[in-house]
Design a protein around this motif. Structure first.
Motif, short mmCIF file in Angstrom:
data_model
loop_
_atom_site.label_atom_id
_atom_site.label_comp_id
_atom_site.label_asym_id
_atom_site.label_seq_id
_atom_site.Cartn_x
_atom_site.Cartn_y
_atom_site.Cartn_z
N SER A 35 4.84 10.84 -4.75
CA SER A 35 4.92 9.78 -3.74
C SER A 35 5.31 8.51 -4.48
O SER A 35 4.89 8.29 -5.62
N ALA A 36 6.11 7.66 -3.83
CA ALA A 36 6.63 6.50 -4.56
C ALA A 36 6.70 5.27 -3.68
O ALA A 36 6.75 5.35 -2.44
N ILE A 37 6.72 4.11 -4.34
CA ILE A 37 6.89 2.83 -3.68
C ILE A 37 7.73 1.95 -4.59
O ILE A 37 7.63 2.04 -5.82
N ALA A 38 8.57 1.09 -4.00
CA ALA A 38 9.45 0.22 -4.78
C ALA A 38 9.00 -1.23 -4.68
O ALA A 38 8.37 -1.65 -3.70
N LYS B 217 -13.15 -6.25 -2.65
CA LYS B 217 -12.79 -4.85 -2.78
C LYS B 217 -13.53 -4.21 -3.95
O LYS B 217 -14.15 -4.90 -4.76
N ASN B 218 -13.45 -2.88 -4.01
CA ASN B 218 -14.02 -2.18 -5.17
C ASN B 218 -13.01 -1.16 -5.70
O ASN B 218 -13.36 -0.06 -6.07
N TYR B 219 -11.75 -1.55 -5.71
CA TYR B 219 -10.69 -0.68 -6.19
C TYR B 219 -10.80 -0.47 -7.71
O TYR B 219 -11.30 -1.33 -8.43
N GLU B 220 -10.30 0.67 -8.15
CA GLU B 220 -10.25 0.96 -9.58
C GLU B 220 -8.82 0.90 -10.06
O GLU B 220 -7.87 1.09 -9.29
N LEU B 221 -8.66 0.64 -11.36
CA LEU B 221 -7.34 0.62 -11.96
C LEU B 221 -6.73 2.01 -11.90
O LEU B 221 -7.37 3.00 -12.25
N LEU B 222 -5.50 2.09 -11.44
CA LEU B 222 -4.80 3.38 -11.35
C LEU B 222 -4.67 4.00 -12.74
O LEU B 222 -4.14 3.37 -13.66
N PRO B 223 -5.19 5.23 -12.94
CA PRO B 223 -5.12 5.87 -14.26
C PRO B 223 -3.67 6.07 -14.70
O PRO B 223 -2.81 6.47 -13.91
N GLN B 224 -3.40 5.79 -15.96
CA GLN B 224 -2.04 5.86 -16.47
C GLN B 224 -1.46 7.28 -16.35
O GLN B 224 -0.25 7.45 -16.13
N ALA B 225 -2.33 8.28 -16.46
CA ALA B 225 -1.86 9.67 -16.37
C ALA B 225 -1.42 10.05 -14.97
O ALA B 225 -0.74 11.06 -14.78
N ALA B 226 -1.79 9.24 -13.97
CA ALA B 226 -1.49 9.58 -12.57
C ALA B 226 -0.13 9.09 -12.12
O ALA B 226 0.36 9.53 -11.08
N TYR B 227 0.50 8.18 -12.88
CA TYR B 227 1.71 7.56 -12.37
C TYR B 227 2.81 7.45 -13.42
O TYR B 227 2.59 7.58 -14.63
N LYS B 228 4.00 7.18 -12.92
CA LYS B 228 5.15 6.88 -13.76
C LYS B 228 5.79 5.61 -13.22
O LYS B 228 5.97 5.46 -12.01
N LEU B 229 6.14 4.69 -14.13
CA LEU B 229 6.74 3.42 -13.74
C LEU B 229 8.18 3.40 -14.27
O LEU B 229 8.41 3.56 -15.47
N GLY C 180 15.03 -1.67 -7.28
CA GLY C 180 13.65 -2.09 -7.45
C GLY C 180 12.90 -1.31 -8.52
O GLY C 180 13.29 -0.21 -8.89
N LEU C 181 11.84 -1.94 -9.00
CA LEU C 181 10.88 -1.20 -9.83
C LEU C 181 10.30 -0.08 -8.98
O LEU C 181 10.06 -0.25 -7.78
N LYS C 182 10.06 1.08 -9.60
CA LYS C 182 9.58 2.24 -8.85
C LYS C 182 8.28 2.76 -9.44
O LYS C 182 8.22 3.10 -10.62
N LEU C 183 7.23 2.78 -8.59
CA LEU C 183 5.96 3.39 -8.97
C LEU C 183 5.88 4.75 -8.30
O LEU C 183 5.94 4.85 -7.07
N SER C 184 5.74 5.80 -9.11
CA SER C 184 5.62 7.17 -8.58
C SER C 184 4.27 7.75 -8.95
O SER C 184 3.85 7.65 -10.12
N ILE C 185 3.57 8.32 -7.99
CA ILE C 185 2.34 9.07 -8.26
C ILE C 185 2.76 10.50 -8.58
O ILE C 185 3.40 11.17 -7.75
N THR D 98 0.82 -1.21 0.00
CA THR D 98 0.00 0.00 0.00
C THR D 98 0.85 1.26 0.00
O THR D 98 1.79 1.38 0.79
N LEU D 99 0.50 2.17 -0.89
CA LEU D 99 1.11 3.49 -0.94
C LEU D 99 0.02 4.50 -0.60
O LEU D 99 -1.00 4.60 -1.30
N THR D 100 0.21 5.23 0.49
CA THR D 100 -0.74 6.27 0.88
C THR D 100 -0.21 7.61 0.41
O THR D 100 0.88 8.03 0.81
N VAL D 101 -0.97 8.27 -0.45
CA VAL D 101 -0.52 9.49 -1.11
C VAL D 101 -1.03 10.70 -0.36
O VAL D 101 -2.24 10.95 -0.29
N ASP D 102 -0.11 11.43 0.22
CA ASP D 102 -0.43 12.69 0.90
C ASP D 102 -0.16 13.86 -0.04
O ASP D 102 -0.92 14.82 -0.10
N ASP D 103 0.94 13.78 -0.75
CA ASP D 103 1.33 14.82 -1.70
C ASP D 103 2.07 14.15 -2.84
O ASP D 103 2.44 12.97 -2.75
#
Length: 400
Positions: free
Chosen positions: A53-56, A89-101, A118-123, A45-50
């Motif tokens: 934000s990234a997770i590996a 759950k009722n999660y939605e697919l993360l929009p491509q415009a919101a992130y960089k991989l 590691g692979l890096k997901l950035s919001i 889980t990545l909780t986005v405050d600002d």
């Protein structure tokens, strides 16, 4: 003698069985896997405050590799539907415009057992994400070169869950007689509020006076006294538990915390003849209810009004903060309660009333919190002994 000999052999046999089980467990995890998915958990889980934000995400081998290994990773959008179904759950697919991989090709150096980087997901853009929505991005091991080690299928995919922190306000109901009320007597709209076949009340609240110096037995959250009322019962000595009042009162298994945000809910299901109470989406108790319907315009000591932060006519004031509250014309499930703590779509099916206590508008002699559903069940502020102007707490975060 034979029996004594068998008894002496039992510890040895147990030890051999444990060793065998451990070996089988290790052998079953020979291969490549995404770190963090070795057990039953398949999410991170990545909780986005600002932003940013990234997770590996890293990949590991069950033993040091004998050569350089290359692992290609990929996003698998088609897995979202099956994930939601499996995990309620009722999660939605993360929009491509919101992130960089980044770093989608990973490397394990010879003699090592985990990827170097590691692979890096950035919001990168919260504007591309819907308010209050939780997203998920399935990321899988796609292709491996440089080793004959297999990919452990149960650990091939990790589901990156992206929560958004909502910073809002809450109604301050501390210090004196303060509460809100709504009038459900008008049943000419889309819901028969006088004969509800199923009902759910839910609220995110923070009790502030439920402490060792309190002499009160009850702090009320919302509802209709002696009909369907979500409140507490207890004392400073025993603590306070969540309680659903008469008829057929019941209390929660767990004691409620003071000065901490909690999500509380009660559910009435007229089809099954049962009622339930929940704390933070966890079932805390259930009982029967032989009524076939419930009226939202019938309450003891409340002029048949629906109260938020109080019940009956004596001091059962909540004495705390209320972030938001909702009334549904359906029996919400534990998963639905847990997955929608911070926000729901005001146009959701079966949503009767939805109040976000982040502001109030003055209408004549009243201060009003708007019912966001458009059904017209606004919440009116009541106070006694002050200037009659509601106050709000800033900087309320959800999730905390």
């Amino acid at each position: 003698k034979i029996m004594k000999h068998i008894i002496r052999l039992i510890p040895i046999l147990m030890t051999l069985l444990l060793i065998s089980a451990c070996k089988e467990g290790i052998e079953s995890y020979d291969g490549l896997y995404i770190v963090g998915t070795q057990g039953k958990e398949v999410t991170a889980t990545l909780t986005v405050d600002d932003v940013p934000s990234a997770i590996a995400v890293n990949v590991a081998a069950s033993e040091p590799t004998h050569s350089d290994v290359t692992i290609d990773m990929k996003v698998e959008p088609q897995l979202v539907e099956s994930f939601n179904k499996t995990h309620n759950k009722n999660y939605e697919l993360l929009p491509q415009a919101a992130y960089k991989l980044e770093n989608t090709t990973l490397h394990i150096a010879s003699g090592s057992h985990v990827t170097e980087t590691g692979l890096k997901l950035s919001i990168i853009d919260r504007d591309a994400m819907k308010f209050g929505t939780t997203y998920v991005l399935p990321v899988s091991i796609d292709r491996v070169t440089g080793t004959s080690m297999p990919v452990i299928e149960a650990s091939r995919t990790i589901y990156l869950v992206v929560n958004q922190v909502i910073i809002t306000k809450a109604a301050n109901l501390e210090g004196g007689w303060h509460y809100y009320y709504a009038d459900f007597s008008n049943n000419s709209g889309k819901f028969d509020t006088h004969a509800m076949k199923s009902v759910t009340f839910e609220a995110r609240v923070r009790f502030r006076q439920m402490n060792s110096s309190s002499t009160k037995w009850c702090y009320s959250v919302m509802g209709l006294e002696e009909n369907l009322c979500l409140r507490t019962a207890g004392s400073a000595k025993t603590g306070w538990r969540l309680q659903l009042g008469d008829p057929n009162a019941m209390s929660s298994r767990d004691v409620l915390p003071n000065d901490k945000w909690v999500h509380l809910a009660c559910v009435y299901n007229g089809e099954t003849g049962k009622k339930y109470i929940y704390i933070n989406g966890e079932l805390q108790g259930e009982t029967t209810d032989s009524r076939h319907t419930i009226s939202l315009a019938n309450a003891y000591g409340q002029d048949d009004l629906f109260y938020i932060g109080q019940s009956a006519a004596d001091d059962r004031l909540m004495e705390g903060w209320v972030c938001e509250a909702r009334v549904w014309a359906t029996a919400r499930t534990a998963a639905e309660l847990k997955n929608n703590v911070c926000w729901v779509d005001p146009t959701s099916k079966d949503l009767v009333a939805y109040w976000r206590f982040n502001e109030a508008q003055q209408q004549g002699n009243h201060w009003v919190v708007t019912d966001l559903t458009g059904n017209g069940y606004n919440a009116y502020y009541f106070s006694w002994g002050d200037n009659g102007v509601p106050s709000f707490v800033d900087g309320v975060r959800c999730p905390e």
